[in-house]
Write an enzyme that holds these catalytic residues in place. Structure first.
Site, PDB file in Angstrom:
ATOM      1  N   LYS A  22      38.370  20.000  19.300  1.00 58.45           N
ATOM      2  CA  LYS A  22      37.844  18.885  20.159  1.00 58.45           C
ATOM      3  C   LYS A  22      38.747  17.593  19.807  1.00 58.45           C
ATOM      4  CE  LYS A  22      33.963  16.734  19.040  1.00 58.45           C
ATOM      5  NZ  LYS A  22      34.201  15.205  18.859  1.00 58.45           N
ATOM      6  N   ASN A  23      38.734  17.375  18.407  1.00 64.20           N
ATOM      7  CA  ASN A  23      39.334  15.840  18.018  1.00 64.20           C
ATOM      8  C   ASN A  23      40.775  15.997  18.042  1.00 64.20           C
ATOM      9  OD1 ASN A  23      36.660  15.197  17.686  1.00 64.20           O
ATOM     10  ND2 ASN A  23      36.879  15.304  15.432  1.00 64.20           N
ATOM     11  N   CYS A 116      27.856   9.576  19.269  1.00 66.17           N
ATOM     12  CA  CYS A 116      26.538   9.900  18.612  1.00 66.17           C
ATOM     13  C   CYS A 116      26.321   8.787  17.754  1.00 66.17           C
ATOM     14  CB  CYS A 116      27.142  11.123  17.655  1.00 66.17           C
ATOM     15  SG  CYS A 116      27.219  12.601  18.106  1.00 66.17           S
ATOM     16  N   ARG A 121      30.021   2.141  14.892  1.00 71.68           N
ATOM     17  CA  ARG A 121      31.303   2.584  15.470  1.00 71.68           C
ATOM     18  C   ARG A 121      32.135   1.401  16.280  1.00 71.68           C
ATOM     19  NH1 ARG A 121      30.902   8.836  17.188  1.00 71.68           N
ATOM     20  NH2 ARG A 121      33.062   8.656  16.210  1.00 71.68           N
ATOM     21  N   ARG A 397      28.372  19.716  22.740  1.00 70.03           N
ATOM     22  CA  ARG A 397      29.690  18.830  22.730  1.00 70.03           C
ATOM     23  C   ARG A 397      30.890  19.245  21.970  1.00 70.03           C
ATOM     24  NH1 ARG A 397      28.059  12.761  21.341  1.00 70.03           N
ATOM     25  NH2 ARG A 397      30.052  12.538  21.903  1.00 70.03           N
TER      26      ARG A 397
END
Ligand code: EPZ
Length: 418
Positions: A22-23, A116, A121, A397
């Site tokens: 995913k990343n 999330c 962040r 996700r």
């Protein structure tokens, strides 16, 4: 709300194949915007974050065709550089379109990214890096308005080795005039994957995986076909699940170098981990000893994304584990849910003291973030009795068909869609 009902006590055994990371996929899908042409990305599971990123690309003007874990994207006629807030707010990685939009259209007007709730962040390092490349950045009324005549290569120093900021700057610098050097860059394997992807489009990047990355800007990038790396966090999650349930799993196409820190901790606790030519075999038959100290760090330190799954394992290990979360300021919400299952965990700021108990018991629990959700599944698998996990779709996700795979491995897992 999705309810995951688990009857604990079954050991996991069998084989699992790891999907694309995913990343890696999220920055790579944004980097597609840099090319004027057609890109094909393989090994692309329909994770909800991936599908949201594809929606963002369509908003910009890309033509997107998705099927059979492969996506075909045509970026020839992109024109829209204004992104609506609700889409931007659906995920943290929406910020990745900023660098490529500036590189292609010299303009971008975005809302702030979501994600999330593991911490504030901020995106200050992203914006600082883009300003260093000649971008005029204004933040007003909840919007980020950016423009530049053209991007100019420069030396960019990052106060913190931010993964996302490193990736955004790499993407913008790929089409800048002149060379850019990122100092104190993040060293995660996903950064190397992004470098390889951009270079496959004709980019000239070197040094990814080290703290100094050099990007020579080019005039144009062309379409390409690319297969991203296997997901190292999903790999680590299955390793921890095997360890916690006293099972034996062969994890196909997993790269041991990407999980070496976790493998070291699991071996120290008593797990057997064998590296085969096409994957990793992990087995454990006993209640493990605790890891004593775990500190999350930027790569190659212990990954923050495996902190929650590891907390579930430590909750049932022999002894006490001190866990320090150095990366995000709010990533211990799982502890409250594990305590409902009988775990003995004390939280003080960024430190968790986990006293292992012999057995957790089933309970009705709630997911608060993606990795905490996966950690609750691991806890349910090794608890006595029934655990009901109330999930707002957070696990999907980042994990493709996680519950289904665990069932194939012998876990007693049922998903009730509400
Ligand atoms: C990436 O997030 C990952 N997400 C995260 O995975 C991962 O936990 C994180 O890197 C660390 O490895 C993706 O790649 C899509 P950072 P990112 O910028 O880029 C501070 C998951 O579960 N910071 O390295 O957002 C920030 O507040 C997710 O898959 C600033 O201060 O991580 C944090 O404390 C969760 N200013 C620290 O740096 C900035 O401009 C690490 O953030 C940017 C970050």
């Amino acid at each position: 709300m999705k309810k995951i009902v688990i009857c604990g006590g079954k050991s996991l055994s069998g084989q699992v194949q790891i999907h694309g990371a995913k990343n890696s996929l999220l920055p790579i899908l944004a980097a597609v915007i840099l090319s004027k042409g057609q890109c094909i990305i393989n090994n692309c599971p329909p994770l909800s974050d991936v599908m949201t990123m594809l929606e963002l690309l369509q908003c910009i003007g890309c033509k997107v065709e998705y099927g059979n874990q492969r996506v075909h994207i045509d970026t020839t006629n992109i024109s829209n550089f204004k992104m609506n807030d609700c889409l931007m707010n659906k995920l943290r990685s929406s910020i990745f379109i900023l660098g490529p939009l500036l590189a292609r259209l010299n303009n971008a007007e975005l809302g702030y990214p979501g994600g999330c709730d593991i911490g504030i962040r901020p995106i200050d390092l992203h914006l600082k890096g883009l300003r260093d490349l000649g971008v005029e950045v204004t933040e007003k009324e909840g919007h980020i308005i950016c423009s530049c005549k053209h991007l100019i290569g420069n030396e960019v120093y990052l106060d913190y080795p931010s993964v996302g900021a490193t990736e955004n700057i790499m993407m913008a610098a790929s089409l800048a005039q002149g060379a850019t050097v990122i100092v104190n860059a993040a060293k995660e394997p996903e950064i190397i994957d992004l470098q390889d992807f951009i270079n496959s489009m004709g980019g000239r990047i070197s040094g990814a995986g080290s703290s100094r990355i050099v990007i020579h800007g080019v005039k144009e990038l062309k379409g390409t076909t690319y297969t991203p790396m296997a997901d190292r966090i999903v790999t680590g999650t299955y390793m921890i699940a095997a360890a916690a349930t006293k099972g034996e799993i062969f994890i196909k196409n997993a790269n041991i170098d990407h999980v070496s820190c976790l493998a070291g901790k699991l071996r120290e606790s008593g797990c057997i981990i064998n590296v085969e030519k096409d994957g990793i075999l992990i087995k454990n038959k006993n209640r493990l000893s605790s890891s004593h100290i775990i500190e999350t760090m930027p790569y190659p330190g212990f990954p923050t994304d495996l902190q929650s799954p590891m907390m579930s394992l430590q909750a049932v290990s022999k002894g006490t584990c001190i866990m320090v979360e150095n990366v995000f300021e709010n990533r211990f919400r799982l502890a409250g849910e594990l305590k409902k299952m009988g775990a003995d965990i004390t939280i003080k700021d960024r430190m968790a003291v986990i006293k292992g108990v012999k057995q957790l018991h089933g309970a009705n629990v709630f997911t608060h973030d993606l990795r905490g959700g996966a950690a609750l599944i691991i806890a349910g698998l090794c608890a006595e009795g029934i655990t009901v996990i109330n999930d707002k779709g957070l696990i999907d996700r980042g994990y493709f068909e996680f519950e289904h795979q665990l069932k194939n491995l012998g876990g007693d897992v049922v998903v009730l869609e509400e």
